[in-house]
Design a protein around this motif. Structure first.
Motif, short mmCIF file in Angstrom:
data_model
loop_
_atom_site.label_atom_id
_atom_site.label_comp_id
_atom_site.label_asym_id
_atom_site.label_seq_id
_atom_site.Cartn_x
_atom_site.Cartn_y
_atom_site.Cartn_z
N HIS A 102 34.31 76.16 49.32
CA HIS A 102 35.68 76.63 49.10
C HIS A 102 36.64 75.52 49.52
N ASP A 152 42.91 82.86 46.13
CA ASP A 152 43.12 81.45 46.43
C ASP A 152 42.46 81.06 47.74
N CYS A 153 42.50 81.96 48.72
CA CYS A 153 42.01 81.67 50.07
C CYS A 153 41.79 83.02 50.74
#
Ligand code: ZN
Length: 344
Positions: free
Chosen positions: A213, A312-313
């Motif tokens: 990631h 996204d996160c």
């Protein structure tokens, strides 16, 4: 064939306020056995929220960790937490000093860190599961080294320990082991020189899908301020070609909130891409149509069987209601596009 556009979150979900204060690095509100029971309960709620949203791959919401780096490091020997020191991290991108634990001797992993949490997760879901570990480069960047003498040497020894953990997670039925490496968007020369090979060391021989990631940071104050004034979003242009020829099978990229040109996704053609279609820097919940539009854009550059719509996160800094809404929008938006693909 597996269903296309399998949805998942990057990793974390907000912790309930009865478990920890709703801020980053928060202290637990519970202690001892009651803390363990509270963490179990929080994981059950995190699983239920993902099931209710309909996500295809499930995590434990990182409910047992105060922080994604420390959750792993706190179990290692060779790190002193009794006196923290202030250090610059992340290339001083955010202009803040952070409290760091000190590496004072050779690192040793006395016991598994995440395996019992994985077993608990698997007992409570029939879906494929993902466990996240901090990437070796980012972990080394977050510690104050007083022993190894170079960030690369520290990262390589961390990779050895992370690999032990990743192998045991896979042996215990983990479907995806993900390494979080936000530093891959910062130290581009070092990524090329030793970051990729160190990550591959962490993933070596792991009998599960391995993922990395790479994001532009959590949706919190200094990070959001940096994002607002940043104009260079070309970091993936260098990292994705390197990862395309690496042994890592899946790559998670931030695309919703930043100024990343989605055409960069084509540089990782052939790899699985977890594409961020949910902005984690705000509590505003996307509509399924917005999510679907972002997925359609990504599909111009990624084959549908390789595309995993994602956040996204991590969503740890968000409200629980926002996180629930965003997970539902993620799956509902993916379902819209799945239906379109089925018709063509
Ligand atoms: Zn992230």
């Amino acid at each position: 064939m597996n269903e296309m556009l399998q949805t998942m979150i990057v990793g974390s979900l907000p912790r309930p306020a009865w478990l920890a204060e709703p801020i980053m690095y928060a202290q637990w509100r519970l202690t001892g056995d009651i803390l363990a029971e509270g963490q179990d309960d929080a994981v059950l709620l995190a699983i239920a929220d993902q099931h209710r949203a309909g996500l295809k791959i499930v995590t434990d919401g990182e409910q047992r960790r105060r922080h994604y780096i420390w959750g792993f490091c706190e179990e290692l020997d060779g790190i002193d937490y009794s006196r923290l020191v202030k250090i610059q991290t992340r290339g001083n991108r955010y202009g803040i000093l952070v409290d760091a634990a000190r590496v004072t001797g050779p690192l040793r992993r006395a016991r598994p860190t995440m395996v019992s949490a994985l077993r608990f997760l698997k007992r409570h879901t029939d879906k494929p599961v993902k466990v996240t570990l901090p990437g070796p480069m980012t972990t080394a960047d977050t510690l104050a080294d007083e022993y190894y003498g170079s960030r690369q040497a520290l990262a390589m020894d961390l990779a050895r320990l992370l690999n032990e953990e990743a192998c045991e997670l896979a042996e215990n039925g983990c479907d995806i082991v993900q390494f979080d490496e936000p530093c891959f968007n910062i130290y581009l020369d070092e990524v090329e020189e030793w970051g990729i090979s160190t990550l591959e060391r962490a993933a070596q021989g792991v009998r599960a899908k391995t993922a990395v990631h790479i994001c532009y940071g959590y949706g919190v104050g200094p990070v959001l301020q940096w994002k607002n004034k940043n104009t260079d979003w070309t970091h993936y242009n260098r990292t994705l070609p390197l990862l395309r020829t690496s042994t890592i099978s899946q790559i998670s990229v931030e695309c919703a909130a930043s100024g990343v040109d989605p055409s960069v996704l084509a540089l990782a053609r052939g790899k699985d891409l977890m594409v961020g279609v949910i902005d984690v820097g705000t509590d505003a919940v996307e509509t399924p149509e917005t999510v679907a539009a972002r997925i359609r854009t990504a599909l111009q550059y990624v084959a549908p069987e390789n595309l995993y719509p994602c956040t996204d996160c991590g969503m740890a800094p968000r409200s629980r209601a926002a996180a629930r809404g965003k997970m539902k929008a993620l799956e509902d938006g993916a379902a819209l596009v799945r239906a379109e693909l089925a018709r063509t």
